[in-house]
Design a protein around this motif. Structure first.
Motif, PDB file in Angstrom:
ATOM      1  N   LEU A  18       0.847  -1.191   0.000  1.00 57.92           N
ATOM      2  CA  LEU A  18       0.000   0.000   0.000  1.00 57.92           C
ATOM      3  C   LEU A  18       0.886   1.246   0.000  1.00 57.92           C
ATOM      4  CD1 LEU A  18      -2.562  -1.124   2.713  1.00 57.92           C
ATOM      5  CD2 LEU A  18      -2.938  -1.045   0.246  1.00 57.92           C
ATOM      6  N   PRO A  19       0.376   2.358  -0.540  1.00 57.99           N
ATOM      7  CA  PRO A  19       1.183   3.590  -0.549  1.00 57.99           C
ATOM      8  C   PRO A  19       1.444   4.088   0.874  1.00 57.99           C
ATOM      9  CG  PRO A  19      -0.873   3.875  -1.773  1.00 57.99           C
ATOM     10  CD  PRO A  19      -0.902   2.526  -1.182  1.00 57.99           C
ATOM     11  N   ARG A  20       2.717   4.303   1.214  1.00 59.17           N
ATOM     12  CA  ARG A  20       3.087   4.756   2.555  1.00 59.17           C
ATOM     13  C   ARG A  20       2.507   6.120   2.878  1.00 59.17           C
ATOM     14  NH1 ARG A  20       8.455   5.595   3.588  1.00 59.17           N
ATOM     15  NH2 ARG A  20       8.062   5.237   5.782  1.00 59.17           N
ATOM     16  N   ASP A  21       2.447   7.030   1.882  1.00 64.68           N
ATOM     17  CA  ASP A  21       1.939   8.368   2.151  1.00 64.68           C
ATOM     18  C   ASP A  21       0.483   8.347   2.605  1.00 64.68           C
ATOM     19  OD1 ASP A  21       1.628   7.577  -0.620  1.00 64.68           O
ATOM     20  OD2 ASP A  21       0.773   9.567  -0.992  1.00 64.68           O
ATOM     21  N   VAL A  22      -0.304   7.421   2.104  1.00 64.81           N
ATOM     22  CA  VAL A  22      -1.710   7.325   2.489  1.00 64.81           C
ATOM     23  C   VAL A  22      -1.846   6.690   3.867  1.00 64.81           C
ATOM     24  CG1 VAL A  22      -3.942   6.303   1.905  1.00 64.81           C
ATOM     25  CG2 VAL A  22      -2.494   7.234   0.104  1.00 64.81           C
ATOM     26  N   ILE A  23      -1.171   5.578   4.094  1.00 66.93           N
ATOM     27  CA  ILE A  23      -1.272   4.848   5.361  1.00 66.93           C
ATOM     28  C   ILE A  23      -0.728   5.680   6.520  1.00 66.93           C
ATOM     29  CG2 ILE A  23      -0.504   2.792   6.623  1.00 66.93           C
ATOM     30  CD1 ILE A  23      -2.565   2.207   4.456  1.00 66.93           C
ATOM     31  N   LEU A  24       0.409   6.333   6.330  1.00 65.51           N
ATOM     32  CA  LEU A  24       1.055   7.078   7.404  1.00 65.51           C
ATOM     33  C   LEU A  24       0.648   8.548   7.441  1.00 65.51           C
ATOM     34  CD1 LEU A  24       4.608   5.532   7.032  1.00 65.51           C
ATOM     35  CD2 LEU A  24       2.852   4.941   8.706  1.00 65.51           C
ATOM     36  N   ASN A  25      -0.169   8.989   6.482  1.00 63.85           N
ATOM     37  CA  ASN A  25      -0.627  10.378   6.385  1.00 63.85           C
ATOM     38  C   ASN A  25       0.551  11.355   6.350  1.00 63.85           C
ATOM     39  OD1 ASN A  25      -2.624  12.288   6.066  1.00 63.85           O
ATOM     40  ND2 ASN A  25      -2.829  12.656   8.251  1.00 63.85           N
ATOM     41  N   ILE A  26       1.565  11.013   5.540  1.00 60.10           N
ATOM     42  CA  ILE A  26       2.717  11.891   5.362  1.00 60.10           C
ATOM     43  C   ILE A  26       2.578  12.605   4.028  1.00 60.10           C
ATOM     44  CG2 ILE A  26       4.284  10.606   6.854  1.00 60.10           C
ATOM     45  CD1 ILE A  26       5.388   9.192   4.440  1.00 60.10           C
ATOM     46  N   PRO A  27       3.191  13.783   3.895  1.00 61.54           N
ATOM     47  CA  PRO A  27       3.017  14.542   2.665  1.00 61.54           C
ATOM     48  C   PRO A  27       3.685  13.875   1.459  1.00 61.54           C
ATOM     49  CG  PRO A  27       4.628  15.595   4.053  1.00 61.54           C
ATOM     50  CD  PRO A  27       4.035  14.474   4.848  1.00 61.54           C
ATOM     51  N   LYS A  28       3.042  14.035   0.321  1.00 59.84           N
ATOM     52  CA  LYS A  28       3.623  13.595  -0.944  1.00 59.84           C
ATOM     53  C   LYS A  28       3.807  14.853  -1.768  1.00 59.84           C
ATOM     54  CE  LYS A  28       2.703  10.798  -5.029  1.00 59.84           C
ATOM     55  NZ  LYS A  28       1.744   9.886  -5.666  1.00 59.84           N
ATOM     56  N   ILE A  29       5.042  15.114  -2.180  1.00 55.95           N
ATOM     57  CA  ILE A  29       5.366  16.329  -2.921  1.00 55.95           C
ATOM     58  C   ILE A  29       5.805  15.940  -4.320  1.00 55.95           C
ATOM     59  CG2 ILE A  29       6.841  18.363  -3.012  1.00 55.95           C
ATOM     60  CD1 ILE A  29       7.088  18.108   0.052  1.00 55.95           C
ATOM     61  N   THR A  30       5.102  16.482  -5.315  1.00 49.07           N
ATOM     62  CA  THR A  30       5.435  16.238  -6.713  1.00 49.07           C
ATOM     63  C   THR A  30       5.905  17.557  -7.314  1.00 49.07           C
ATOM     64  OG1 THR A  30       3.689  14.571  -6.815  1.00 49.07           O
ATOM     65  CG2 THR A  30       4.593  15.343  -8.911  1.00 49.07           C
ATOM     66  N   ILE A  31       7.136  17.580  -7.822  1.00 46.88           N
ATOM     67  CA  ILE A  31       7.705  18.789  -8.411  1.00 46.88           C
ATOM     68  C   ILE A  31       7.849  18.569  -9.904  1.00 46.88           C
ATOM     69  CG2 ILE A  31       9.681  20.355  -8.434  1.00 46.88           C
ATOM     70  CD1 ILE A  31      10.235  19.447  -5.536  1.00 46.88           C
ATOM     71  N   THR A  32       7.259  19.460 -10.685  1.00 49.95           N
ATOM     72  CA  THR A  32       7.357  19.405 -12.139  1.00 49.95           C
ATOM     73  C   THR A  32       8.232  20.565 -12.590  1.00 49.95           C
ATOM     74  OG1 THR A  32       5.124  18.494 -12.238  1.00 49.95           O
ATOM     75  CG2 THR A  32       6.063  19.317 -14.299  1.00 49.95           C
ATOM     76  N   GLY A  33       9.444  20.227 -13.040  1.00 52.99           N
ATOM     77  CA  GLY A  33      10.386  21.264 -13.443  1.00 52.99           C
ATOM     78  C   GLY A  33      10.680  22.181 -12.275  1.00 52.99           C
ATOM     79  N   ASN A  34      10.782  23.475 -12.564  1.00 56.36           N
ATOM     80  CA  ASN A  34      10.962  24.443 -11.481  1.00 56.36           C
ATOM     81  C   ASN A  34       9.784  25.410 -11.417  1.00 56.36           C
ATOM     82  OD1 ASN A  34      11.441  25.995 -13.753  1.00 56.36           O
ATOM     83  ND2 ASN A  34      13.122  27.133 -12.831  1.00 56.36           N
ATOM     84  N   ASN A  35       8.615  24.958 -11.968  1.00 56.90           N
ATOM     85  CA  ASN A  35       7.494  25.890 -12.000  1.00 56.90           C
ATOM     86  C   ASN A  35       6.158  25.342 -11.491  1.00 56.90           C
ATOM     87  OD1 ASN A  35       6.929  24.206 -14.096  1.00 56.90           O
ATOM     88  ND2 ASN A  35       7.048  25.762 -15.690  1.00 56.90           N
ATOM     89  N   GLU A  36       6.113  24.110 -10.977  1.00 56.35           N
ATOM     90  CA  GLU A  36       4.869  23.613 -10.397  1.00 56.35           C
ATOM     91  C   GLU A  36       5.162  22.597  -9.306  1.00 56.35           C
ATOM     92  OE1 GLU A  36       1.053  22.773 -12.644  1.00 56.35           O
ATOM     93  OE2 GLU A  36       1.634  20.737 -12.073  1.00 56.35           O
ATOM     94  N   ILE A  37       4.490  22.754  -8.170  1.00 52.05           N
ATOM     95  CA  ILE A  37       4.610  21.823  -7.053  1.00 52.05           C
ATOM     96  C   ILE A  37       3.214  21.432  -6.594  1.00 52.05           C
ATOM     97  CG2 ILE A  37       5.294  21.547  -4.626  1.00 52.05           C
ATOM     98  CD1 ILE A  37       7.687  23.269  -5.134  1.00 52.05           C
ATOM     99  N   ILE A  38       3.021  20.125  -6.390  1.00 53.77           N
ATOM    100  CA  ILE A  38       1.771  19.606  -5.834  1.00 53.77           C
ATOM    101  C   ILE A  38       2.109  18.982  -4.480  1.00 53.77           C
ATOM    102  CG2 ILE A  38      -0.128  17.974  -6.109  1.00 53.77           C
ATOM    103  CD1 ILE A  38       0.437  18.128  -9.170  1.00 53.77           C
ATOM    104  N   VAL A  39       1.431  19.429  -3.433  1.00 56.09           N
ATOM    105  CA  VAL A  39       1.626  18.890  -2.093  1.00 56.09           C
ATOM    106  C   VAL A  39       0.326  18.215  -1.676  1.00 56.09           C
ATOM    107  CG1 VAL A  39       2.223  19.387   0.305  1.00 56.09           C
ATOM    108  CG2 VAL A  39       3.230  20.753  -1.527  1.00 56.09           C
ATOM    109  N   GLU A  40       0.398  16.913  -1.414  1.00 53.57           N
ATOM    110  CA  GLU A  40      -0.767  16.157  -0.949  1.00 53.57           C
ATOM    111  C   GLU A  40      -0.579  15.813   0.520  1.00 53.57           C
ATOM    112  OE1 GLU A  40      -2.151  13.069  -3.827  1.00 53.57           O
ATOM    113  OE2 GLU A  40      -0.316  13.657  -4.879  1.00 53.57           O
TER     114      GLU A  40
END
Length: 94
Positions: A18-40
Motif C-alpha cells: 500500500l502507498p506509505r503516504d496514504v497509510i502514514l498520512n505523510i506529505p507527498k510532494i510532486t515537483i514538475t520542473g521548477n514551475n509547479e509543485i503539488i503537495v498532498e
C-alpha cells in the motif's frame, strides 16, 4: 507508543504493498520542473508570500522558496502552486 504504531503501519503498508503516504498520512510532494509543485496530505498553509510558502504537515513545516507564487488549486488535502522555485526545505517539528 506512537512510534510502535507508526512502525506497525509501515510494516503493514510494506506487506500489503500500500502507498506509505496514504497509510502514514505523510506529505507527498510532486515537483514538475521548477514551475509547479503539488503537495498532498498537508495540514494547511501557514504562510503565503510572493517569495516564500510554509505548509504544515505531519512531518513538520515544509518551506518553499522562489518567486512569483500563485495557488492553482487548493482542495481537500491537495495544494498546487506555480511560480519559479529555488528550494524546498523540510523544517521538521519545531
Amino acid at each position: 507508543m506512537e512510534s510502535k504504531l507508526t512502525r506497525t503501519k509501515e510494516t503493514l503498508a510494506e506487506k500489503l504493498d500500500l502507498p506509505r503516504d496514504v497509510i502514514l498520512n505523510i506529505p507527498k510532494i510532486t515537483i514538475t520542473g521548477n514551475n509547479e509543485i503539488i503537495v498532498e496530505n498537508h495540514k494547511g498553509v501557514i504562510l503565503f508570500e510572493e517569495k516564500e510558502i510554509r505548509i504544515n504537515s505531519n512531518v513538520g513545516l515544509i518551506a518553499i522558496y522562489g518567486s512569483g507564487f500563485e495557488i492553482l488549486f487548493m482542495g481537500g488535502s491537495t495544494l498546487t502552486v506555480s511560480g519559479k522555485f529555488k528550494s524546498v526545505v523540510y523544517e521538521g517539528n519545531e
